[in-house]
Design a protein around this motif. Structure first.
Motif, short mmCIF file in Angstrom:
data_model
loop_
_atom_site.label_atom_id
_atom_site.label_comp_id
_atom_site.label_asym_id
_atom_site.label_seq_id
_atom_site.Cartn_x
_atom_site.Cartn_y
_atom_site.Cartn_z
N LYS A 1 47.06 32.21 35.50
CA LYS A 1 45.36 31.95 35.46
C LYS A 1 44.37 33.26 35.90
O LYS A 1 43.33 33.04 35.56
CB LYS A 1 45.20 30.23 36.19
N THR A 2 44.88 33.33 36.20
CA THR A 2 43.74 34.58 36.94
C THR A 2 43.39 35.48 35.81
O THR A 2 44.00 36.03 34.78
CB THR A 2 44.97 35.56 37.55
N TRP B 1 37.72 46.53 33.90
CA TRP B 1 37.88 45.14 34.01
C TRP B 1 37.61 45.05 34.98
O TRP B 1 37.25 45.33 36.31
CB TRP B 1 39.50 45.59 33.39
N ARG B 2 37.25 44.04 35.29
CA ARG B 2 36.72 42.72 36.26
C ARG B 2 37.46 41.07 36.03
O ARG B 2 38.11 40.66 35.40
CB ARG B 2 35.17 42.23 36.23
N ILE B 3 38.26 41.83 37.42
CA ILE B 3 39.00 40.31 37.44
C ILE B 3 39.02 39.90 38.72
O ILE B 3 38.55 39.69 39.49
CB ILE B 3 40.66 41.01 38.08
N ASN B 4 39.06 38.06 38.12
CA ASN B 4 39.55 36.79 39.34
C ASN B 4 40.29 36.30 39.59
O ASN B 4 40.96 35.93 37.88
CB ASN B 4 37.48 36.30 38.50
N GLY B 5 40.79 35.11 40.74
CA GLY B 5 41.86 34.84 40.59
C GLY B 5 42.37 34.93 41.57
O GLY B 5 41.87 34.96 43.15
N ARG B 6 43.56 33.60 41.91
CA ARG B 6 44.25 34.07 42.94
C ARG B 6 45.84 33.91 42.77
O ARG B 6 46.17 33.16 42.43
CB ARG B 6 43.81 32.51 43.89
N LYS B 7 46.07 34.30 44.03
CA LYS B 7 47.35 34.56 44.03
C LYS B 7 47.66 33.93 45.17
O LYS B 7 48.02 33.88 46.05
CB LYS B 7 47.96 36.24 43.71
N GLY C 1 55.14 40.19 56.01
CA GLY C 1 54.51 38.64 55.38
C GLY C 1 54.36 38.40 53.77
O GLY C 1 54.06 39.59 52.78
N HIS C 2 54.69 36.96 53.67
CA HIS C 2 53.67 36.97 52.27
C HIS C 2 52.00 36.05 52.10
O HIS C 2 51.99 35.19 53.37
CB HIS C 2 54.87 35.34 51.98
N SER C 3 51.74 36.08 51.29
CA SER C 3 50.22 36.40 52.01
C SER C 3 49.19 35.36 50.90
O SER C 3 50.15 34.98 49.07
CB SER C 3 48.62 36.83 51.76
N ILE C 4 48.39 34.24 50.67
CA ILE C 4 47.79 33.90 49.54
C ILE C 4 46.95 34.31 49.41
O ILE C 4 46.05 34.91 50.36
CB ILE C 4 47.56 32.02 50.13
N ILE C 5 45.97 34.89 48.63
CA ILE C 5 45.62 36.22 48.46
C ILE C 5 44.22 35.83 46.76
O ILE C 5 44.64 35.09 46.17
CB ILE C 5 45.75 37.11 47.35
N ALA C 6 42.82 35.87 47.13
CA ALA C 6 42.16 35.70 46.81
C ALA C 6 41.20 36.98 45.90
O ALA C 6 41.17 38.20 46.55
CB ALA C 6 40.62 35.11 46.84
N LEU C 7 41.01 36.84 44.51
CA LEU C 7 40.49 37.97 43.96
C LEU C 7 39.70 37.94 43.45
O LEU C 7 39.44 36.62 42.55
CB LEU C 7 41.49 38.82 42.32
N GLU C 8 38.14 38.68 43.64
CA GLU C 8 36.74 38.23 43.83
C GLU C 8 36.10 39.10 43.21
O GLU C 8 35.95 40.07 43.58
CB GLU C 8 36.66 37.28 44.97
#
Length: 401
Positions: free
Chosen positions: A146-147, A156-162, A217-224
């Motif tokens: 979905k990103t 390029w411009r990237i948006n999404g969550r990982k 560790g392991h993270s939740i990431i927001a690409l804004e």
């Protein structure tokens, strides 16, 4: 692959094993080995001593040459004797897989800028592909990506969550996989190289997971609104799914190599415990229930070793090895979990305590059955291949009798 290559791998592996046993294992009780992986301070210290020993990234030569997969297997197994070994030697995930991918796909300029600091152990990286389940994003099925990345001027411009992004905290290099429009109506993806940290790459939270061996560790990431220049596309546009397979096949195998070493160590500890611990008038190992579990461990460890060597040999021919790495990942991860589980059982209360590394190895190997594709997804892929080949054989007049 030459005999000299295997000889070189064996020689390096012997040095690595001595280093891990003598130098790295004492660090396992260091308070800087946290539930979210070793701290940056501990990583730097471990790598300093590894560099002084001439063992930094030992499977990659000073000229950039890479040991064969079969020789690499020997080195990575030795590194895995401690969960901190791959960190110290710069052969842990996700960096080892990312270095391999960059070596295969990156331009020469990209290799100088992004790969060289990784190989030297001066930088860490993260691979941004998996997405949160609550977004119904890509997990085992990458086509659900979905990103998005859209053209923006000369970049390029990237948006999404990982999600479950290993090592994002503290990483200097990121590889971001995003959905792009190739103009043919099909789902396509592109990989982008990203300098980190970047304010547009925001850590929402570091997750609590059962494993604890990987820095950051392991993270939740927001690409804004992440802006990436056009020259930081990794490889060709819209080829991200293909490149993911280039990375994942050897990366799955590398995990098998490292965790085989860890489970050999767990077996050593459990066997020593069973020899010295007595119950009902004799050592535990003389009770069939315990002795047979150790025998099963020995069988499983050898089977895992042979499976790894077979798959490594396939990859050394230049084949993509998707089927072989799927089979190996399933077989080895499940065999090694059995080994770790038996070690815990043999050691009883001590096995579930932090008094030895066996408890951590059990947790790490349990997680291994999920990442880089859970066993069920690999089995589903293999079943599809079986169906296709069976139907093709029937069309040629064989099978389905």
């Amino acid at each position: 692959m030459s005999r000299n290559d295997l000889d070189q791998g064996q020689a390096i592996a012997a040095r690595v094993e001595r280093f891990v046993r003598d130098v790295v294992i004492p660090y396992e009780k260091d308070p800087r080995a946290t539930s979210h992986g070793p701290t940056e301070d501990l990583v730097v210290e471990l790598r300093t001593v590894a560099r002084a020993a001439g063992l930094m990234t030992p499977h990659i030569g000073a000229d950039g040459s890479h040991l064969s997969q079969r020789a690499t297997a020997l080195v990575l197994q030795a590194s895995g004797l401690s969960p901190l070994g791959p960190v110290a030697l710069n052969v842990m995930a996700p960096d080892e897989g990312n270095m391999y991918l960059l070596g295969q796909v990156a331009s020469e300029a990209q290799k100088r800028r992004f790969l060289a600091p990784l190989v030297s152990g001066q930088a860490r990286s993260a691979f941004f592909m998996t997405e949160p389940a609550d977004d119904d994003g890509a997990g085992a099925d990458p086509s659900m990506l979905k990103t998005t990345a859209v053209p923006d001027g000369d970049g390029w411009r990237i948006n999404g969550r990982k999600a479950f992004i290993t090592g994002a905290v503290g990483a200097s290099v990121g590889i971001v996989m995003a959905r792009t429009d190739a103009g043919d109506g099909k789902v396509a993806a592109t990989m982008f190289l990203v300098d980190l940290p970047d304010p547009a790459v925001r850590v929402e939270r570091v997750m609590e997971t059962i494993d604890s061996s990987m820095p950051g560790g392991h993270s939740i990431i927001a690409l804004e609104d992440l802006r990436v220049p056009g020259d930081q596309i990794l490889g060709a546009p819209h080829q991200g799914f293909k490149y993911a397979q280039v990375r994942l096949s050897p990366a799955r195998l590398s995990h098998c190599m490292r965790w085989l070493g860890a489970c050999r160590r767990a077996h050593e500890i459990a066997a020593a415990y069973a020899v010295k611990r007595h119950a009902f008038g004799k050592p535990l190992i003389d009770h069939e229930g315990v002795g047979f579990m150790l025998a099963d461990n020995l069988i499983a460890l050898k089977q895992a070793e042979l499976m790894i060597d077979w798959c490594a040999g396939v990859l050394d021919t230049g084949a993509l090895g998707t089927t072989e790495s799927s089979m190996t990942k399933v077989a080895v991860s499940e065999a090694l979990f059995g080994v770790a589980d038996r070690c815990v059982q043999i050691m009883g209360g001590t096995g579930v305590s932090g008094d030895t590394v066996v408890e951590q190895i059990f947790r790490e190997v349990r997680a291994f059955r999920i990442y880089d594709g859970p066993s069920e997804v690999h089995r589903w892929s293999l079943a599809k291949r079986i169906k296709r080949e069976t139907l093709e054989a029937a069309a040629d007049g064989f099978g389905l009798a």
